[in-house]
Design a protein around this motif. Structure first.
Motif, mmCIF file in Angstrom:
data_model
loop_
_atom_site.group_PDB
_atom_site.id
_atom_site.type_symbol
_atom_site.label_atom_id
_atom_site.label_comp_id
_atom_site.label_asym_id
_atom_site.label_seq_id
_atom_site.Cartn_x
_atom_site.Cartn_y
_atom_site.Cartn_z
ATOM 1 N N ASN A 245 -3.181 -14.689 2.672
ATOM 2 C CA ASN A 245 -4.390 -14.191 1.708
ATOM 3 C C ASN A 245 -4.109 -14.544 0.321
ATOM 4 O O ASN A 245 -4.470 -13.822 -0.521
ATOM 5 N N ASN A 246 -2.882 -15.022 -0.037
ATOM 6 C CA ASN A 246 -2.362 -15.461 -1.163
ATOM 7 C C ASN A 246 -1.743 -14.211 -1.994
ATOM 8 O O ASN A 246 -1.183 -14.247 -3.205
ATOM 9 N N LEU A 247 -1.216 -13.240 -0.940
ATOM 10 C CA LEU A 247 -0.710 -12.030 -1.559
ATOM 11 C C LEU A 247 0.945 -12.328 -1.542
ATOM 12 O O LEU A 247 1.429 -13.200 -0.829
ATOM 13 N N GLU A 248 1.491 -11.604 -2.360
ATOM 14 C CA GLU A 248 3.012 -11.651 -2.455
ATOM 15 C C GLU A 248 3.523 -10.374 -2.369
ATOM 16 O O GLU A 248 3.222 -9.530 -3.146
ATOM 17 N N ALA A 249 4.330 -9.999 -1.112
ATOM 18 C CA ALA A 249 4.795 -8.495 -0.879
ATOM 19 C C ALA A 249 6.205 -8.573 -1.264
ATOM 20 O O ALA A 249 7.099 -9.289 -0.643
ATOM 21 N N PRO A 250 6.620 -7.710 -2.150
ATOM 22 C CA PRO A 250 8.199 -7.482 -2.426
ATOM 23 C C PRO A 250 8.945 -6.904 -1.151
ATOM 24 O O PRO A 250 8.335 -6.299 -0.345
ATOM 25 N N VAL A 251 10.170 -7.413 -0.821
ATOM 26 C CA VAL A 251 10.904 -6.860 0.181
ATOM 27 C C VAL A 251 12.265 -6.054 -0.544
ATOM 28 O O VAL A 251 12.741 -6.644 -1.336
ATOM 29 N N SER A 252 12.348 -4.940 -0.226
ATOM 30 C CA SER A 252 13.497 -3.957 -0.860
ATOM 31 C C SER A 252 14.793 -4.516 -0.427
ATOM 32 O O SER A 252 14.743 -5.141 0.897
ATOM 33 N N ARG A 253 15.687 -4.309 -0.935
ATOM 34 C CA ARG A 253 16.938 -4.548 -0.583
ATOM 35 C C ARG A 253 17.436 -4.057 0.467
ATOM 36 O O ARG A 253 18.340 -4.460 1.395
ATOM 37 N N ALA A 254 16.968 -2.790 0.941
ATOM 38 C CA ALA A 254 17.257 -1.915 1.974
ATOM 39 C C ALA A 254 16.698 -2.370 3.183
ATOM 40 O O ALA A 254 17.422 -2.451 4.403
ATOM 41 N N ALA A 255 15.488 -3.101 3.184
ATOM 42 C CA ALA A 255 14.845 -3.599 4.359
ATOM 43 C C ALA A 255 15.271 -4.869 4.642
ATOM 44 O O ALA A 255 15.034 -5.258 5.604
ATOM 45 N N ALA A 256 15.783 -5.677 3.725
ATOM 46 C CA ALA A 256 16.106 -7.340 3.671
ATOM 47 C C ALA A 256 16.951 -7.398 5.079
ATOM 48 O O ALA A 256 16.643 -8.533 5.757
#
Length: 271
Positions: free
Chosen positions: A251-262
């Motif tokens: 839906n054209n959103l951008e969700a950040p990924v934390s370095r801990a979850a990557a």
């Protein structure tokens, strides 16, 4: 409160009218009080000056909300600290504007360090107070918007539809307005709320992120950031900026990924 394009534009226009009306009222109150030595000026001059400064302050301080939201998602820092920092920064151009306007139509002179500090503190006192006022107004509005949804959810729990008895549905779906459907894309944390993004739009839900994630147990997705949960099927790709990773959603959103979850997401094949 679905986020369709026309509805969103109308809400933004309504918000602008309301905000500027509030700033006009604040300008009138300041003109009547006459702080910082302006009480000796004619009332017409005070009204023109303070209402103009109130509107100018809105233009300078209002974008802080977007900045706080972006930095909170990007850096995962406390919102109170971000609000404090951006308010201190925004006061610099506002103090310069207030100092310069005081010399019009003549060319402003350079203030002494003492004059500059005094002007900054005076502007900060008013700017910070108005910022807190708008935060409280926005929070009260969110509480009012969330109340009908909570009432509808309680009614749905008390009188469940027949299909709810026989089909698996995450508990969180009971909180969604019917207009949003159940094609969940992501959850985004906003203060004490989560914003549920679906294929039909988005809405604020009065709930902590960790409680919302717990109610999505069994749905294929993951909390990719302190402020974001994402449905795996909604991910269309990724965008990298150095070590930072953002998930591109459908839906054209951008969700950040934390370095801990990557690392865990990468191992699970998310990117």
């Amino acid at each position: 409160m679905s986020e369709t394009a026309p509805g969103k534009g109308a809400r933004l226009a309504r918000k602008l009218v309301i905000d500027l009306s509030i700033m006009t009222l604040i300008g009138i109150v300041l003109a009547v009080i006459g702080p910082f030595g302006t009480v000796n000026a004619p009332m017409a001059t005070r009204l023109l000056s303070w209402i103009g400064l109130a509107w100018l302050g809105y233009c300078i301080y209002n974008p802080m909300g977007l900045t706080v939201g972006w930095l909170h998602a990007k850096l995962d820092l406390p919102q109170w600290a971000l609000w404090t920092g951006v308010t201190l920064l925004a006061t610099i151009p506002m103090a310069i504007a207030v100092w310069s306007i005081g010399f019009l139509p003549n060319v402003p002179r350079m203030p002494t360090p003492q004059e500059g500090l005094a002007a900054y503190i005076n502007v900060l006192a008013i700017g910070a107070s108005i910022t807190v006022l708008f935060i409280l107004i926005e929070r009260a509005k969110r509480n009012a918007d969330a109340a009908p949804n909570e009432q509808a959810r309680n009614a749905a729990v008390a009188d469940p539809a027949p299909e709810d008895v026989t089909q698996f549905r995450p508990r969180f779906f009971e909180r969604l307005p019917l207009s949003l459907g159940t094609d969940l894309i992501a959850l985004e944390m906003e203060d004490h709320y989560v914003r549920a993004h679906t294929a039909m739009g988005s809405d604020l839900i009065l709930l902590r992120m960790r409680d919302a994630v717990a109610e999505l147990d069994g749905l294929d997705g993951a909390q990719v950031h302190r402020s974001w949960w994402v449905a795996r099927g909604a991910v269309q790709g990724t965008k990298r900026e150095g070590r930072n990773i953002r998930l591109l959603l459908n839906n054209n959103l951008e969700a950040p990924v934390s370095r801990a979850a990557a690392p865990a997401l990468k191992e699970a094949g998310w990117f």
